[in-house]
Design a protein around this motif. Structure first.
Motif, PDB file in Angstrom:
ATOM      1  N   ASP A   6       0.807  -1.212   0.000  1.00 26.81           N
ATOM      2  CA  ASP A   6       0.000   0.000   0.000  1.00 26.81           C
ATOM      3  C   ASP A   6       0.847   1.272   0.000  1.00 26.81           C
ATOM      4  OD1 ASP A   6      -2.397  -1.420   0.095  1.00 26.81           O
ATOM      5  OD2 ASP A   6      -2.324  -1.594   2.273  1.00 26.81           O
ATOM      6  N   ARG A  80      -3.893   6.079   1.960  1.00 21.05           N
ATOM      7  CA  ARG A  80      -5.344   6.180   1.809  1.00 21.05           C
ATOM      8  C   ARG A  80      -5.810   7.469   1.147  1.00 21.05           C
ATOM      9  NH1 ARG A  80      -5.107   6.620   7.870  1.00 21.05           N
ATOM     10  NH2 ARG A  80      -5.262   8.814   8.392  1.00 21.05           N
ATOM     11  N   GLN A  83      -8.473   7.800  -1.764  1.00 28.55           N
ATOM     12  CA  GLN A  83      -9.081   6.497  -1.971  1.00 28.55           C
ATOM     13  C   GLN A  83     -10.438   6.359  -1.276  1.00 28.55           C
ATOM     14  OE1 GLN A  83      -7.783   4.252  -3.965  1.00 28.55           O
ATOM     15  NE2 GLN A  83      -5.876   5.349  -4.361  1.00 28.55           N
ATOM     16  N   SER A  84     -10.659   7.111  -0.222  1.00 32.95           N
ATOM     17  CA  SER A  84     -11.876   6.939   0.568  1.00 32.95           C
ATOM     18  C   SER A  84     -12.991   7.866   0.101  1.00 32.95           C
ATOM     19  CB  SER A  84     -11.582   7.193   2.049  1.00 32.95           C
ATOM     20  OG  SER A  84     -11.047   8.490   2.213  1.00 32.95           O
ATOM     21  N   LYS A 170      -5.324  14.467   4.002  1.00 32.66           N
ATOM     22  CA  LYS A 170      -5.615  13.767   2.743  1.00 32.66           C
ATOM     23  C   LYS A 170      -5.986  14.791   1.677  1.00 32.66           C
ATOM     24  CE  LYS A 170      -9.288  11.172   4.572  1.00 32.66           C
ATOM     25  NZ  LYS A 170     -10.416  10.398   4.562  1.00 32.66           N
TER      26      LYS A 170
END
Length: 272
Positions: A6, A80, A83-84, A170
């Motif tokens: 990842d 992440r 991606q969310s 993010k």
């Protein structure tokens, strides 16, 4: 703990390319201040502007100047980012400063709110990293222009500072990675692109912690709050989040999304 599969090397996220292009080694700002400034300017670019980074190819690691920081995001955040689902839950009310009774009441109210969310299976909608609840990052005492005595204003056209603070974890949330490249014809298709919701920001302000009425803000492609806002009761907050993730934007609750209105989804007690 992030699995090696990842890991995202610096330079592979669109925001990395922006940082590599814009970072000023001679800036009078601190590292954190310059990072925040870049997050804000990145958000304000809008989707079309952000899609220019990278324009053709990602730069090779050796092509990135050595003064560009590579640790603005943790490994977990890099893995992440983008991606969310584009939902940010942000707690902004922690009670009044130097008032233990107010702070205790705020904590009790927020625990009650989170308990109701859990009973309504919020975990099936949002992962823990979508919740932002640290007082040292998001606390305020009601003096900020974005709040009136702890109650979020949600001013249309504003880019909330608490949202920017969350996006420092993010930065690519507004675009994601799989669908960030909108075709050119999309921009020509809709003359009112700035009225389209691209993200939902859920605010647990004083009214949410004390009365159960959670504030839902629709945010457009440039990070601006859209005029129509919603207050939903604690018991139905999870459902409104679920509806958005299923494709139902906040403006579907009104006949005129351009109305500068804070709409209560139901009458009565926000805790009922």
């Amino acid at each position: 703990m992030v699995d090696e599969t990842d890991m995202v090397e610096f330079g592979l996220l669109p925001f990395d390319v922006y940082v590599a292009t814009k970072w000023d080694p001679n800036s009078s700002l601190t590292k954190t201040q310059q990072f925040r400034s870049l997050v804000e300017s990145w958000v304000r670019l809008g989707k079309k502007g952000r899609n220019e980074y990278p324009e053709d190819d990602y730069p090779l690691p050796e092509e990135i100047p050595p003064y560009v920081p590579r640790d603005l995001l943790t490994d977990e955040e890099r893995a992440r980012d983008g991606q969310s689902a584009a939902v940010l839950w942000i707690r902004t009310w922690y009670g009044r400063k130097n008032d233990p009774a107010s702070q205790s009441a705020a904590d009790d109210g927020y625990k009650r709110l989170r308990s109701i969310l859990s009973s309504n299976d919020i975990d099936s909608c949002l992962e823990e990293h979508s919740f932002f609840e640290k007082e040292d990052e998001f606390g305020q005492d009601g003096t900020d222009s974005e709040f009136i005595d702890g109650i979020a204003r949600g001013t249309p056209g504003s880019v909330p500072s608490y949202m920017l603070t969350a996006l420092m974890r993010k930065p690519d949330t507004l675009d994601g990675l799989s669908q960030r490249d909108w075709p050119e014809e999309f921009y020509e298709m809709d003359d009112n692109l700035d009225m389209m919701q691209c993200m939902m920001v859920v605010v647990a302000d004083r009214k949410a912690c004390e009365e159960g009425w959670v504030l839902f803000l629709a945010v457009n492609q440039s990070g601006e709050v859209l005029p129509f806002r919603v207050r939903e009761s604690a018991d139905y907050a999870t459902q409104l989040i679920s509806n958005y993730l299923d494709g139902q934007c906040l403006d579907e609750n009104t006949r005129n999304p351009e109305d500068d209105v804070e709409h209560y989804m139901r009458e009565g007690d926000g805790w009922a």
